[in-house]
Design a protein around this motif. Structure first.
Motif, PDB file in Angstrom:
ATOM      1  N   VAL A  96      40.743  40.872  46.381  1.00 33.99           N
ATOM      2  CA  VAL A  96      39.836  41.562  45.466  1.00 33.99           C
ATOM      3  C   VAL A  96      38.432  41.665  46.070  1.00 33.99           C
ATOM      4  CG1 VAL A  96      38.783  41.528  43.164  1.00 33.99           C
ATOM      5  CG2 VAL A  96      41.117  40.677  43.478  1.00 33.99           C
ATOM      6  N   GLU A  97      37.843  42.844  45.920  1.00 33.15           N
ATOM      7  CA  GLU A  97      36.408  42.990  46.172  1.00 33.15           C
ATOM      8  C   GLU A  97      35.712  42.860  44.825  1.00 33.15           C
ATOM      9  OE1 GLU A  97      33.328  45.988  48.448  1.00 33.15           O
ATOM     10  OE2 GLU A  97      34.774  46.879  47.070  1.00 33.15           O
ATOM     11  N   LEU A  98      34.915  41.830  44.666  1.00 32.47           N
ATOM     12  CA  LEU A  98      34.252  41.584  43.388  1.00 32.47           C
ATOM     13  C   LEU A  98      33.257  42.695  43.065  1.00 32.47           C
ATOM     14  CD1 LEU A  98      33.598  37.741  43.673  1.00 32.47           C
ATOM     15  CD2 LEU A  98      35.452  38.904  42.455  1.00 32.47           C
ATOM     16  N   TRP A  99      33.105  42.952  41.765  1.00 28.65           N
ATOM     17  CA  TRP A  99      32.184  43.990  41.310  1.00 28.65           C
ATOM     18  C   TRP A  99      30.758  43.626  41.697  1.00 28.65           C
ATOM     19  CZ3 TRP A  99      28.640  44.228  36.905  1.00 28.65           C
ATOM     20  CH2 TRP A  99      28.151  45.530  36.673  1.00 28.65           C
ATOM     21  N   SER A 100      30.071  44.587  42.312  1.00 29.87           N
ATOM     22  CA  SER A 100      28.704  44.351  42.793  1.00 29.87           C
ATOM     23  C   SER A 100      27.649  44.910  41.861  1.00 29.87           C
ATOM     24  CB  SER A 100      28.530  44.973  44.188  1.00 29.87           C
ATOM     25  OG  SER A 100      29.478  44.444  45.083  1.00 29.87           O
ATOM     26  N   GLY A 101      28.062  45.843  40.993  1.00 32.44           N
ATOM     27  CA  GLY A 101      27.123  46.420  40.034  1.00 32.44           C
ATOM     28  C   GLY A 101      26.198  47.442  40.659  1.00 32.44           C
ATOM     29  N   GLY A 102      25.391  48.064  39.806  1.00 32.30           N
ATOM     30  CA  GLY A 102      24.403  49.022  40.277  1.00 32.30           C
ATOM     31  C   GLY A 102      25.027  50.204  40.992  1.00 32.30           C
ATOM     32  N   LEU A 103      24.421  50.576  42.113  1.00 28.48           N
ATOM     33  CA  LEU A 103      24.873  51.740  42.867  1.00 28.48           C
ATOM     34  C   LEU A 103      25.799  51.369  44.023  1.00 28.48           C
ATOM     35  CD1 LEU A 103      21.476  53.683  43.010  1.00 28.48           C
ATOM     36  CD2 LEU A 103      23.386  54.030  41.414  1.00 28.48           C
ATOM     37  N   ILE A 104      26.239  50.116  44.057  1.00 29.74           N
ATOM     38  CA  ILE A 104      27.130  49.669  45.129  1.00 29.74           C
ATOM     39  C   ILE A 104      28.539  50.213  44.884  1.00 29.74           C
ATOM     40  CG2 ILE A 104      28.069  47.686  46.348  1.00 29.74           C
ATOM     41  CD1 ILE A 104      25.062  48.027  46.634  1.00 29.74           C
ATOM     42  N   ASP A 105      29.168  50.706  45.942  1.00 31.78           N
ATOM     43  CA  ASP A 105      30.531  51.238  45.836  1.00 31.78           C
ATOM     44  C   ASP A 105      31.522  50.082  45.727  1.00 31.78           C
ATOM     45  OD1 ASP A 105      32.807  52.744  45.913  1.00 31.78           O
ATOM     46  OD2 ASP A 105      32.634  53.326  48.015  1.00 31.78           O
ATOM     47  N   ASP A 106      32.255  50.022  44.612  1.00 27.48           N
ATOM     48  CA  ASP A 106      33.230  48.951  44.384  1.00 27.48           C
ATOM     49  C   ASP A 106      34.652  49.488  44.529  1.00 27.48           C
ATOM     50  OD1 ASP A 106      31.352  46.820  43.542  1.00 27.48           O
ATOM     51  OD2 ASP A 106      30.953  48.191  41.878  1.00 27.48           O
ATOM     52  N   THR A 107      35.546  48.620  44.977  1.00 27.66           N
ATOM     53  CA  THR A 107      36.960  49.006  45.109  1.00 27.66           C
ATOM     54  C   THR A 107      37.894  48.109  44.300  1.00 27.66           C
ATOM     55  OG1 THR A 107      37.189  47.629  47.095  1.00 27.66           O
ATOM     56  CG2 THR A 107      36.624  49.959  47.425  1.00 27.66           C
ATOM     57  N   CYS A 108      37.438  46.932  43.938  1.00 26.34           N
ATOM     58  CA  CYS A 108      38.232  45.968  43.151  1.00 26.34           C
ATOM     59  C   CYS A 108      39.511  45.554  43.884  1.00 26.34           C
ATOM     60  CB  CYS A 108      38.499  46.521  41.755  1.00 26.34           C
ATOM     61  SG  CYS A 108      36.964  46.767  40.813  1.00 26.34           S
ATOM     62  N   LEU A 109      40.700  45.897  43.377  1.00 22.57           N
ATOM     63  CA  LEU A 109      41.935  45.390  43.985  1.00 22.57           C
ATOM     64  C   LEU A 109      42.193  46.075  45.329  1.00 22.57           C
ATOM     65  CD1 LEU A 109      44.220  43.380  43.412  1.00 22.57           C
ATOM     66  CD2 LEU A 109      45.539  45.257  42.440  1.00 22.57           C
ATOM     67  N   ASN A 110      42.344  45.252  46.366  1.00 19.10           N
ATOM     68  CA  ASN A 110      42.570  45.766  47.721  1.00 19.10           C
ATOM     69  C   ASN A 110      43.945  45.431  48.280  1.00 19.10           C
ATOM     70  OD1 ASN A 110      40.030  46.773  49.729  1.00 19.10           O
ATOM     71  ND2 ASN A 110      39.487  46.086  47.678  1.00 19.10           N
ATOM     72  N   GLY A 111      44.560  44.398  47.758  1.00 14.28           N
ATOM     73  CA  GLY A 111      45.862  44.021  48.294  1.00 14.28           C
ATOM     74  C   GLY A 111      46.626  43.111  47.355  1.00 14.28           C
ATOM     75  N   ILE A 112      47.949  43.148  47.506  1.00 16.44           N
ATOM     76  CA  ILE A 112      48.847  42.276  46.741  1.00 16.44           C
ATOM     77  C   ILE A 112      49.750  41.553  47.726  1.00 16.44           C
ATOM     78  CG2 ILE A 112      50.771  42.208  45.105  1.00 16.44           C
ATOM     79  CD1 ILE A 112      49.555  44.694  43.759  1.00 16.44           C
ATOM     80  N   LYS A 113      49.789  40.252  47.602  1.00 15.14           N
ATOM     81  CA  LYS A 113      50.695  39.444  48.427  1.00 15.14           C
ATOM     82  C   LYS A 113      51.758  38.838  47.509  1.00 15.14           C
ATOM     83  CE  LYS A 113      48.896  36.642  51.468  1.00 15.14           C
ATOM     84  NZ  LYS A 113      48.170  35.446  51.994  1.00 15.14           N
ATOM     85  N   LEU A 114      53.008  39.199  47.747  1.00 20.20           N
ATOM     86  CA  LEU A 114      54.114  38.607  47.003  1.00 20.20           C
ATOM     87  C   LEU A 114      54.767  37.545  47.882  1.00 20.20           C
ATOM     88  CD1 LEU A 114      55.737  41.742  45.308  1.00 20.20           C
ATOM     89  CD2 LEU A 114      53.942  40.233  44.429  1.00 20.20           C
ATOM     90  N   ILE A 115      54.990  36.385  47.299  1.00 18.49           N
ATOM     91  CA  ILE A 115      55.538  35.255  48.048  1.00 18.49           C
ATOM     92  C   ILE A 115      57.029  35.142  47.755  1.00 18.49           C
ATOM     93  CG2 ILE A 115      55.500  32.745  48.298  1.00 18.49           C
ATOM     94  CD1 ILE A 115      52.357  34.522  47.212  1.00 18.49           C
ATOM     95  N   CYS A 116      57.831  35.255  48.802  1.00 15.80           N
ATOM     96  CA  CYS A 116      59.285  35.151  48.668  1.00 15.80           C
ATOM     97  C   CYS A 116      59.714  33.706  48.883  1.00 15.80           C
ATOM     98  CB  CYS A 116      59.989  36.024  49.703  1.00 15.80           C
ATOM     99  SG  CYS A 116      59.463  37.746  49.730  1.00 15.80           S
ATOM    100  N   GLY A 117      60.750  33.310  48.181  1.00 17.06           N
ATOM    101  CA  GLY A 117      61.256  31.960  48.366  1.00 17.06           C
ATOM    102  C   GLY A 117      62.596  31.765  47.695  1.00 17.06           C
ATOM    103  N   GLN A 118      63.186  30.632  47.948  1.00 20.90           N
ATOM    104  CA  GLN A 118      64.396  30.225  47.253  1.00 20.90           C
ATOM    105  C   GLN A 118      63.974  29.496  45.985  1.00 20.90           C
ATOM    106  OE1 GLN A 118      67.271  31.171  48.269  1.00 20.90           O
ATOM    107  NE2 GLN A 118      66.842  31.787  50.384  1.00 20.90           N
ATOM    108  N   VAL A 119      64.580  29.863  44.866  1.00 21.60           N
ATOM    109  CA  VAL A 119      64.228  29.214  43.605  1.00 21.60           C
ATOM    110  C   VAL A 119      64.483  27.715  43.722  1.00 21.60           C
ATOM    111  CG1 VAL A 119      64.790  29.021  41.167  1.00 21.60           C
ATOM    112  CG2 VAL A 119      64.649  31.270  42.231  1.00 21.60           C
ATOM    113  N   GLY A 120      63.446  26.932  43.473  1.00 20.51           N
ATOM    114  CA  GLY A 120      63.548  25.488  43.616  1.00 20.51           C
ATOM    115  C   GLY A 120      63.399  25.017  45.049  1.00 20.51           C
ATOM    116  N   GLY A 121      63.167  25.970  45.975  1.00 24.43           N
ATOM    117  CA  GLY A 121      63.037  25.629  47.389  1.00 24.43           C
ATOM    118  C   GLY A 121      61.700  26.065  47.944  1.00 24.43           C
ATOM    119  N   GLY A 122      61.651  26.282  49.253  1.00 25.54           N
ATOM    120  CA  GLY A 122      60.396  26.609  49.904  1.00 25.54           C
ATOM    121  C   GLY A 122      60.180  28.098  50.067  1.00 25.54           C
ATOM    122  N   VAL A 123      58.993  28.437  50.579  1.00 24.99           N
ATOM    123  CA  VAL A 123      58.616  29.826  50.845  1.00 24.99           C
ATOM    124  C   VAL A 123      59.352  30.325  52.082  1.00 24.99           C
ATOM    125  CG1 VAL A 123      56.701  31.333  51.497  1.00 24.99           C
ATOM    126  CG2 VAL A 123      56.360  29.559  49.760  1.00 24.99           C
TER     127      VAL A 123
END
Length: 237
Positions: free
Chosen positions: A78-105
């Protein structure tokens, strides 16, 4: 001889009728099998697309969990909101974590990621043996050239075992939440593709992440028995 001839013809006709009936049954079974295979392929290939309330940028490549692994957690950039005249983008990426249920990544999948902001420190996990089955996005719709467009601001993930609940990540607050996109009850999320607008330069408005697609995969027979799930299609809300 005439009687024998008629009798022979009658037997031949009866054999033809029997063979035709058998052929009909075989064809019905064959068509049913083909249809069943087609439906299974359709179920396995289901892809959920976010509502395209904005449509800037290009799509990255689909990335997938290893076979048998499920998305069990998520993290956002996330790019945090800067306010004013600053150009904001907010959400930049999503990371999904794969794993075995009850196990590791087993793997992290991101597809295309925007250049602004940083990943939040918190990884949000499904509870217990849960896995991700759907999502919602918070999107600021296109507002016109004089407004600082931010497009997608935040993400909610839906997990198995919590059909009426969700986990909200810590993105920005602009826009409205979309309706949920949910895999069928016999499926889990196993892949991700993102649409991201590249940096436009100092004088042009940036939006970064706009839309996502997720791949739904079929649960194994063992998983269906473990979770007590029957195959049925929920459809997309």
């Amino acid at each position: 001889m005439l009687c024998e001839s008629h009798s022979s013809k009658r037997l031949k006709i009866e054999h033809l009728i029997i063979n035709f009936n058998v052929l009909q049954k075989v064809m019905k079974i064959l068509l049913y099998t083909i249809l069943l295979c087609y439906l299974r392929e359709s179920w396995a290939a289901q892809v959920l697309l976010s509502p395209q309330l904005t449509n800037w940028g290009t799509w990255g490549e689909f990335e997938y969990c290893p076979e048998g692994s499920k998305v069990i957690a998520a993290q956002i950039k996330v790019e945090l909101w800067s306010g004013g005249l600053i150009d904001d983008t907010c959400l930049n990426g999503i990371k999904l974590i794969c794993g075995q249920v009850g196990g590791g990544v087993t793997r992290n999948i991101t597809s295309k990621v925007g250049q602004f902001g940083s990943y939040k420190p918190t990884v949000h996990s499904c509870n217990g043996n849960g896995f991700m089955t759907g999502f919602m996005l918070r999107v600021e719709e296109e507002g016109g050239a004089i407004i600082d467009e931010t497009a997608t601001n935040n993400l909610r993930i839906l997990c198995s075992g919590s059909p009426n609940g969700f986990i909200e990540l810590e993105g920005e607050r602009w826009g409205e939440w979309t309706n949920p996109r949910i895999c069928d009850s016999h499926e889990y999320i196993c892949g991700l593709q993102t649409q991201v607008q590249d940096g436009q330069g100092i004088t042009v408005d940036d939006t970064s992440l706009n839309n996502i697609r997720v791949q739904c995969c079929d649960l194994s027979q063992e998983d269906l028995l473990f979770y007590g799930i029957k195959k049925e299609q929920n459809g997309v809300i």
